[in-house]
Design a protein around this motif. Structure first.
Motif, short mmCIF file in Angstrom:
data_model
loop_
_atom_site.label_atom_id
_atom_site.label_comp_id
_atom_site.label_asym_id
_atom_site.label_seq_id
_atom_site.Cartn_x
_atom_site.Cartn_y
_atom_site.Cartn_z
N ASP A 209 11.17 0.27 1.81
CA ASP A 209 9.96 1.03 1.49
C ASP A 209 10.16 1.99 0.33
O ASP A 209 9.20 2.51 -0.24
CB ASP A 209 9.43 1.76 2.73
N GLN A 210 11.42 2.24 -0.05
CA GLN A 210 11.70 3.07 -1.22
C GLN A 210 11.79 2.25 -2.49
O GLN A 210 11.73 2.80 -3.59
CB GLN A 210 13.01 3.83 -1.02
N PHE A 212 10.09 -1.06 -2.93
CA PHE A 212 9.01 -2.01 -3.21
C PHE A 212 7.65 -1.35 -3.07
O PHE A 212 7.41 -0.61 -2.11
CB PHE A 212 9.07 -3.21 -2.27
N THR A 213 6.78 -1.62 -4.02
CA THR A 213 5.38 -1.22 -3.95
C THR A 213 4.53 -2.47 -4.02
O THR A 213 4.62 -3.23 -4.99
CB THR A 213 5.00 -0.28 -5.10
N ILE A 215 0.91 -4.22 -4.27
CA ILE A 215 -0.42 -3.86 -4.77
C ILE A 215 -1.38 -5.01 -4.52
O ILE A 215 -1.07 -6.17 -4.81
CB ILE A 215 -0.37 -3.53 -6.27
#
Length: 215
Positions: A209-210, A212-213, A215
């Motif tokens: 979670d730190q 990958f983003t 969208i």
């Protein structure tokens, strides 16, 4: 390829000097290195394959004073590759690329090849005169070849260790690399791990979670 195994191992830092990569395996790996892609097929590299004790000793002796701790790694590796990158991009190099592409029949339609050459020259002019980053851009192609070759080595059961701990001026001088229009970018030591010097601890990476983003 066993990705789970790759994701849970440390890179080898120390090699077993008594083990040598079989010639067939080495040639397969070098064929892969030769085939690695580069943007616009610019092929800005030349590779020095150090396979003899004399070659490895010359490199180990010319890493620079502050990097002598890497000498043992190179001396015990089965082979070390010096990956060099062109210092500039003259028209003569680009002409050689286009000549080889035509000889290999990269484009069956001559008109498409003409268009390809026009677009390539235009893009490279943008890098030279617009972004003014042609040297850095060519080095990125070198690192792409490095990363892909490391993965190929793993598939062949060979350990691969990249090294940036060296003085490029010293290495260039020892192997007369700058006389060829290139300069040393990175080293790649290849071989088999020393079982007495492996890392049993788990790898440490940021959580997903730190990193990958979505969208």
């Amino acid at each position: 390829m066993n990705l789970d195994k790759l994701m849970n191992k440390h890179l080898t830092r120390y090699f077993d000097g008594s083990k040598t990569i079989p010639e067939e395996t080495l040639q397969q790996l070098l064929r892969f290195l030769r085939s690695t892609p580069s943007s616009t097929n610019v092929q800005p590299n030349h590779f020095y394959v150090l396979a003899t004790p004399e070659g490895k000793e010359r490199l180990a002796a010319n890493l620079g004073e502050r990097f002598q701790d890497n000498s043992e790694k190179i001396l015990n590796a089965s082979h070390t590759v010096i990956l060099t990158t062109r210092a500039d991009l003259p028209d003569s190099h680009l002409d050689a690329v286009f000549t080889k592409e035509r000889a290999d029949g990269r484009f069956a339609d001559p008109a498409k090849h003409e268009l390809w050459e026009f677009m390539t020259r235009d893009f490279l002019n943008l890098r030279k005169y617009g972004y003014k980053d042609v040297n850095h851009w060519m080095e990125k192609q070198t690192y792409m070849a490095l990363g892909m070759t490391m993965m190929a080595a793993a598939e062949l059961g060979v350990e691969a260790m990249p090294l940036e701990g060296f003085d490029p001026t010293s290495v260039d001088k020892a192997f007369k690399i700058r006389e060829t229009g290139h300069t040393t970018t990175v080293l790649l030591a290849l071989g088999y791990p020393d079982p007495a010097k492996t890392y049993p601890s788990p790898i440490s990476r940021f959580d997903a979670d730190q990193l990958f983003t979505f969208i």
